[in-house]
Design an enzyme around this catalytic site. Structure first.
Site, PDB file in Angstrom:
ATOM      1  N   ARG A  16       9.452   5.530 -12.569  1.00  0.00           N
ATOM      2  CA  ARG A  16       9.420   4.089 -12.292  1.00  0.00           C
ATOM      3  C   ARG A  16       7.962   3.614 -12.366  1.00  0.00           C
ATOM      4  O   ARG A  16       7.040   4.397 -12.594  1.00  0.00           O
ATOM      5  CB  ARG A  16      10.006   3.797 -10.908  1.00  0.00           C
ATOM      6  N   ASN A  86      -0.300  10.424 -13.384  1.00  0.00           N
ATOM      7  CA  ASN A  86       0.008   9.107 -12.814  1.00  0.00           C
ATOM      8  C   ASN A  86       0.655   9.175 -11.430  1.00  0.00           C
ATOM      9  O   ASN A  86       0.494   8.257 -10.626  1.00  0.00           O
ATOM     10  CB  ASN A  86       0.938   8.384 -13.803  1.00  0.00           C
ATOM     11  N   TYR A 151      -5.708   7.314   1.313  1.00  0.00           N
ATOM     12  CA  TYR A 151      -5.475   6.946  -0.095  1.00  0.00           C
ATOM     13  C   TYR A 151      -6.796   6.746  -0.833  1.00  0.00           C
ATOM     14  O   TYR A 151      -7.022   7.311  -1.910  1.00  0.00           O
ATOM     15  CB  TYR A 151      -4.639   5.664  -0.144  1.00  0.00           C
ATOM     16  N   VAL A 184      -0.946  -3.793  -8.458  1.00  0.00           N
ATOM     17  CA  VAL A 184       0.037  -3.748  -9.551  1.00  0.00           C
ATOM     18  C   VAL A 184       1.421  -3.973  -8.962  1.00  0.00           C
ATOM     19  O   VAL A 184       1.777  -3.362  -7.942  1.00  0.00           O
ATOM     20  CB  VAL A 184       0.001  -2.382 -10.288  1.00  0.00           C
ATOM     21  N   THR A 186       4.539  -3.097  -8.516  1.00  0.00           N
ATOM     22  CA  THR A 186       5.463  -1.963  -8.657  1.00  0.00           C
ATOM     23  C   THR A 186       6.080  -1.678  -7.282  1.00  0.00           C
ATOM     24  O   THR A 186       5.626  -2.212  -6.258  1.00  0.00           O
ATOM     25  CB  THR A 186       4.714  -0.682  -9.110  1.00  0.00           C
TER      26      THR A 186
HETATM   27  N1  LIG Z   1       0.805  -0.200  -7.625  1.00  0.00           N
HETATM   28  C1  LIG Z   1      -0.496  -0.415  -7.413  1.00  0.00           C
HETATM   29  O1  LIG Z   1      -0.895  -1.479  -6.895  1.00  0.00           O
HETATM   30  C2  LIG Z   1      -1.514   0.623  -7.809  1.00  0.00           C
HETATM   31  C3  LIG Z   1      -2.874   0.267  -7.750  1.00  0.00           C
HETATM   32  C4  LIG Z   1      -3.843   1.214  -8.095  1.00  0.00           C
HETATM   33  C5  LIG Z   1      -3.460   2.482  -8.475  1.00  0.00           C
HETATM   34  N2  LIG Z   1      -2.144   2.807  -8.534  1.00  0.00           N
HETATM   35  C6  LIG Z   1      -1.805   4.185  -8.910  1.00  0.00           C
HETATM   36  O2  LIG Z   1      -0.956   4.197 -10.034  1.00  0.00           O
HETATM   37  C7  LIG Z   1      -0.097   5.342  -9.977  1.00  0.00           C
HETATM   38  C8  LIG Z   1       1.343   4.907 -10.167  1.00  0.00           C
HETATM   39  O3  LIG Z   1       1.647   3.974  -9.156  1.00  0.00           O
HETATM   40  P1  LIG Z   1       2.959   3.037  -9.164  1.00  0.00           P
HETATM   41  O4  LIG Z   1       2.524   1.749  -8.610  1.00  0.00           O
HETATM   42  O5  LIG Z   1       3.635   3.102 -10.471  1.00  0.00           O
HETATM   43  O6  LIG Z   1       3.816   3.811  -8.028  1.00  0.00           O
HETATM   44  P2  LIG Z   1       5.392   3.932  -7.785  1.00  0.00           P
HETATM   45  O7  LIG Z   1       5.539   4.348  -6.356  1.00  0.00           O
HETATM   46  O8  LIG Z   1       6.093   2.720  -8.243  1.00  0.00           O
HETATM   47  O9  LIG Z   1       5.788   5.171  -8.722  1.00  0.00           O
HETATM   48  C9  LIG Z   1       5.243   6.441  -8.444  1.00  0.00           C
HETATM   49  C10 LIG Z   1       6.128   7.522  -9.036  1.00  0.00           C
HETATM   50  O10 LIG Z   1       5.549   8.770  -8.638  1.00  0.00           O
HETATM   51  C11 LIG Z   1       6.590   9.628  -8.195  1.00  0.00           C
HETATM   52  N3  LIG Z   1       6.059  10.606  -7.246  1.00  0.00           N
HETATM   53  C12 LIG Z   1       5.698  10.416  -5.948  1.00  0.00           C
HETATM   54  N4  LIG Z   1       5.322  11.588  -5.403  1.00  0.00           N
HETATM   55  C13 LIG Z   1       5.449  12.525  -6.382  1.00  0.00           C
HETATM   56  C14 LIG Z   1       5.203  13.916  -6.437  1.00  0.00           C
HETATM   57  N5  LIG Z   1       4.791  14.614  -5.362  1.00  0.00           N
HETATM   58  N6  LIG Z   1       5.422  14.567  -7.607  1.00  0.00           N
HETATM   59  C15 LIG Z   1       5.863  13.880  -8.683  1.00  0.00           C
HETATM   60  N7  LIG Z   1       6.133  12.576  -8.682  1.00  0.00           N
HETATM   61  C16 LIG Z   1       5.923  11.910  -7.545  1.00  0.00           C
HETATM   62  C17 LIG Z   1       7.625   8.703  -7.562  1.00  0.00           C
HETATM   63  O11 LIG Z   1       8.903   9.306  -7.505  1.00  0.00           O
HETATM   64  C18 LIG Z   1       7.566   7.484  -8.486  1.00  0.00           C
HETATM   65  O12 LIG Z   1       8.488   7.600  -9.549  1.00  0.00           O
HETATM   66  C19 LIG Z   1      -0.384   6.019  -8.628  1.00  0.00           C
HETATM   67  O13 LIG Z   1      -1.273   7.092  -8.807  1.00  0.00           O
HETATM   68  C20 LIG Z   1      -1.033   4.906  -7.830  1.00  0.00           C
HETATM   69  O14 LIG Z   1      -1.859   5.391  -6.799  1.00  0.00           O
HETATM   70  C21 LIG Z   1      -1.157   1.910  -8.221  1.00  0.00           C
END
Ligand SMILES: NC(=O)c1ccc[n+]([C@@H]2O[C@H](COP(=O)([O-])OP(=O)(O)OC[C@H]3O[C@@H](n4cnc5c(N)ncnc54)[C@H](O)[C@@H]3O)[C@@H](O)[C@H]2O)c1
Length: 245
Positions: A16, A86, A151, A184, A186
């Site tokens: 996702r 990711n 984090y 983001v 999400t």
């Molecule tokens: N959403 C934001 O605002 C944002 C901002 C900066 C950075 N990020 C980074 O971007 C990346 C993706 O974030 P997102 O917003 O798509 O998150 P999300 O929570 O929507 O998706 C994360 C995915 O990672 C999987 N996941 C969680 N723990 C796991 C594990 N131990 N092993 C394998 N998979 C695992 C989940 O099942 C999920 O499908 C992350 O590293 C997050 O820190 C996100």
């Protein structure tokens, strides 16, 4: 000719959010995909939609799991060109309320997971004559913020590890870069911030909105492709201007 034609791309957290958006975009650009996640149902459904994609259940903090996943990926596609590190989790708490359990869970997934991915992917990329590793950090890896010590600490670590790996792997033609998104839109952000908080983040961002998962996937596509062939050890910011002033 599409920009990822022939490239084998391994994506963690692909079920996702940003990972799923990257999977769709990379597939549209001709990549062969190894999609991994803890969420087998959503991950396998996404892989089934895409032309040349396999799904593997992988907890990124599981060292043996990485070996098995890499073996399965190489058995299917025979090479590895791109790793999108990711997968991550985001839990917020004040310093005084951050338990060791929460701290270590964040370190294991966000930091150890990225380290294991780089270590396990590098030999296959070296055998392929080079590659691109893309690590998801955050603007939280560029500055400090309140209620965010676990984090943010891991995202600073990802930024630093990216530079160490970039130097070690450059002689093999393997590039390593970090992406630093702001807010983001999400499920991750929605789980930690209600609509009012997300609105405030959007309003406080110079471009006046949150990023879409597709905005970040587009930056990952650039780093996965040969268009970024002279970039390594660098920070790619995708934050709508949040860190500018
Ligand atoms: N959403 C934001 O605002 C944002 C901002 C900066 C950075 N990020 C980074 O971007 C990346 C993706 O974030 P997102 O917003 O798509 O998150 P999300 O929570 O929507 O998706 C994360 C995915 O990672 C999987 N996941 C969680 N723990 C796991 C594990 N131990 N092993 C394998 N998979 C695992 C989940 O099942 C999920 O499908 C992350 O590293 C997050 O820190 C996100």
């Amino acid at each position: 000719m599409s920009v990822l034609d022939g490239k084998v791309c391994f994506i963690t957290g692909a079920a996702r959010g940003i990972g799923a958006a990257a999977a769709r975009l990379f597939a549209a650009e001709g990549a062969r995909l190894v999609l991994t996640d803890l969420d087998e149902t959503a991950g396998a459904a996404l892989a089934a939609e895409l032309p040349e994609a396999m799904f593997l259940t992988l907890d990124v903090s599981d060292e043996a799991g990485w070996r098995d996943a890499m073996d399965a990926a190489l058995a299917r596609f025979g090479r590895l060109d791109v790793l999108l590190n990711n997968a991550g989790i985001f839990e917020r708490a004040p310093l005084s309320e951050t338990s060791v359990g929460m701290f270590m869970r964040t370190v294991r997934i966000n930091q150890l997971g990225v380290f294991l991915g780089m270590r396990e992917a590098a030999p296959a990329m070296q055998a392929a004559g080079g590659g691109s590793i893309i690590n998801l950090s955050s603007v939280g890896g560029l500055f400090g913020s309140v209620n965010n010590i676990a984090y943010s600490g891991t995202k600073w670590a990802v930024r630093g590890m990216t530079k160490c790996a970039a130097l070690e792997l450059a002689p093999f033609g393997i590039r390593v870069n970090s992406i630093h998104p702001g807010g983001v839109d999400t499920p991750m952000l929605a789980a930690q911030m209600d609509a009012a908080m997300r609105g405030a983040v959007a309003q406080g961002t110079p471009l006046g909105r949150l990023a879409t998962a597709g905005d970040v996937a587009a930056m990952a596509l650039f780093l996965a492709s040969d268009a970024s062939s002279y970039s390594t050890g660098a920070e790619f910011i995708c934050d709508g201007g949040m860190t500018v002033g």
